[in-house]
Design a protein around this motif. Sequence first.
Motif, short mmCIF file in Angstrom:
data_model
loop_
_atom_site.label_atom_id
_atom_site.label_comp_id
_atom_site.label_asym_id
_atom_site.label_seq_id
_atom_site.Cartn_x
_atom_site.Cartn_y
_atom_site.Cartn_z
N VAL A 33 11.33 57.90 7.71
CA VAL A 33 11.29 56.76 8.64
C VAL A 33 12.18 57.04 9.84
CG1 VAL A 33 11.90 54.31 8.93
CG2 VAL A 33 10.68 55.06 6.88
N PHE A 34 13.38 57.56 9.60
CA PHE A 34 14.30 57.85 10.70
C PHE A 34 13.71 58.88 11.66
CE2 PHE A 34 17.70 60.54 12.46
CZ PHE A 34 18.22 59.62 13.35
N LYS A 35 13.09 59.93 11.13
CA LYS A 35 12.49 60.95 12.00
C LYS A 35 11.44 60.34 12.92
CE LYS A 35 13.24 65.05 9.23
NZ LYS A 35 12.64 66.17 8.51
N GLN A 36 10.62 59.45 12.37
CA GLN A 36 9.58 58.81 13.18
C GLN A 36 10.19 57.88 14.23
OE1 GLN A 36 6.31 59.68 13.14
NE2 GLN A 36 7.08 61.23 11.73
N VAL A 37 11.19 57.11 13.84
CA VAL A 37 11.86 56.21 14.79
C VAL A 37 12.53 57.02 15.88
CG1 VAL A 37 13.78 54.59 15.04
CG2 VAL A 37 12.18 54.32 13.15
N TRP A 38 13.20 58.10 15.52
CA TRP A 38 13.91 58.91 16.52
C TRP A 38 12.94 59.56 17.50
CZ3 TRP A 38 18.61 58.64 18.14
CH2 TRP A 38 19.04 59.60 19.06
N LYS A 39 11.80 60.04 17.01
CA LYS A 39 10.81 60.64 17.90
C LYS A 39 10.37 59.66 18.99
CE LYS A 39 8.45 63.81 14.79
NZ LYS A 39 7.17 64.12 14.15
N ARG A 40 10.23 58.39 18.62
CA ARG A 40 9.77 57.39 19.58
C ARG A 40 10.89 56.85 20.46
NH1 ARG A 40 6.54 57.54 15.36
NH2 ARG A 40 4.34 57.03 15.51
N ALA A 41 12.10 56.84 19.94
CA ALA A 41 13.22 56.24 20.66
C ALA A 41 14.03 57.22 21.50
CB ALA A 41 14.15 55.54 19.67
N ALA A 42 13.97 58.49 21.16
CA ALA A 42 14.83 59.49 21.83
C ALA A 42 14.35 59.76 23.25
CB ALA A 42 14.82 60.78 21.03
N PRO A 43 15.30 59.86 24.16
CA PRO A 43 14.93 60.22 25.53
C PRO A 43 14.54 61.69 25.60
CG PRO A 43 17.31 60.03 25.32
CD PRO A 43 16.71 59.61 24.00
N GLY A 44 13.59 62.01 26.44
CA GLY A 44 13.19 63.40 26.62
C GLY A 44 12.32 63.91 25.49
N ASN A 45 12.40 65.19 25.26
CA ASN A 45 11.57 65.84 24.25
C ASN A 45 12.34 66.15 22.96
OD1 ASN A 45 9.36 65.82 25.95
ND2 ASN A 45 9.85 67.81 26.83
N ASN A 46 13.40 65.44 22.71
CA ASN A 46 14.22 65.70 21.51
C ASN A 46 13.57 65.09 20.29
OD1 ASN A 46 16.12 66.89 23.15
ND2 ASN A 46 17.32 65.03 23.39
N GLU A 47 12.91 65.93 19.51
CA GLU A 47 12.28 65.43 18.29
C GLU A 47 13.28 65.28 17.16
OE1 GLU A 47 8.68 67.08 16.97
OE2 GLU A 47 7.75 67.01 18.94
N ASP A 48 14.32 66.12 17.16
CA ASP A 48 15.35 66.05 16.13
C ASP A 48 16.56 65.29 16.66
OD1 ASP A 48 13.86 67.53 14.31
OD2 ASP A 48 14.63 69.43 15.07
N ALA A 49 17.15 64.50 15.80
CA ALA A 49 18.35 63.74 16.18
C ALA A 49 19.53 64.69 16.33
CB ALA A 49 18.66 62.70 15.11
N PRO A 50 20.44 64.37 17.24
CA PRO A 50 21.62 65.23 17.41
C PRO A 50 22.53 65.14 16.19
CG PRO A 50 21.82 63.27 18.75
CD PRO A 50 20.45 63.24 18.17
N LYS A 51 23.09 66.27 15.84
CA LYS A 51 24.04 66.32 14.73
C LYS A 51 25.46 66.35 15.29
CE LYS A 51 20.67 68.65 11.84
NZ LYS A 51 19.59 68.29 12.72
N ALA A 52 26.42 65.97 14.50
CA ALA A 52 27.80 65.82 14.96
C ALA A 52 28.39 67.11 15.52
CB ALA A 52 28.67 65.31 13.82
N LEU A 53 27.98 68.25 15.03
CA LEU A 53 28.57 69.51 15.46
C LEU A 53 27.76 70.24 16.54
CD1 LEU A 53 29.87 70.86 12.04
CD2 LEU A 53 31.11 69.60 13.80
N GLU A 54 26.77 69.58 17.10
CA GLU A 54 25.98 70.18 18.18
C GLU A 54 26.62 69.79 19.51
OE1 GLU A 54 22.06 68.74 17.24
OE2 GLU A 54 21.63 70.52 16.07
N SER A 55 27.24 70.76 20.16
CA SER A 55 28.06 70.48 21.35
C SER A 55 27.25 70.11 22.58
CB SER A 55 28.94 71.69 21.67
OG SER A 55 28.14 72.81 21.96
N GLU A 56 25.95 70.37 22.60
CA GLU A 56 25.17 70.06 23.79
C GLU A 56 24.86 68.57 23.95
OE1 GLU A 56 22.13 71.52 20.71
OE2 GLU A 56 24.13 72.10 21.33
N TYR A 57 25.19 67.76 22.94
CA TYR A 57 24.94 66.32 23.00
C TYR A 57 26.23 65.57 23.29
CZ TYR A 57 20.47 67.43 20.86
OH TYR A 57 19.24 67.94 20.60
N ARG A 58 26.10 64.44 23.96
CA ARG A 58 27.25 63.59 24.20
C ARG A 58 27.60 62.85 22.91
NH1 ARG A 58 24.76 60.59 29.34
NH2 ARG A 58 23.49 59.94 27.60
N VAL A 59 28.85 62.46 22.82
CA VAL A 59 29.32 61.72 21.64
C VAL A 59 28.51 60.45 21.47
CG1 VAL A 59 31.27 60.48 20.64
CG2 VAL A 59 31.64 62.68 21.72
#
Length: 98
Positions: A33-59
């Motif tokens: 369910v979260f993957k589907q919600v994130w695909k629709r809600a995320a800005p841009g082409n980000n299909e995967d949600a950002p993880k805490a240790l991925e430095s390219e995303y803002r906090v």
Amino acid sequence: MVREESGSKSAKLLYRPIGLVSSVIAGILAGQVFKQVWKRAAPGNNEDAPKALESEYRVRDVLLAAAIQGAIFGTVKALVDRGGARAFQKWFGEWPGD
């Protein structure tokens, strides 16, 4: 407000494996369910949600994803747990909680 009756010790023990299996199923379902919600809600082409240790995303983006994921997981888990307990009560005649 409807109050469920308190369960016996044997009902709680008998329900434990059912509760464990339903928790695993709830986790898998909530993840989908979260993957589907994130695909629709995320800005841009980000299909995967950002993880805490991925430095390219803002906090802010990481915290937003975590909050949405937590809310979905908590809701799905509560629905599955409650439904499982009600089904157990219907089949065995005792409420497995409390």
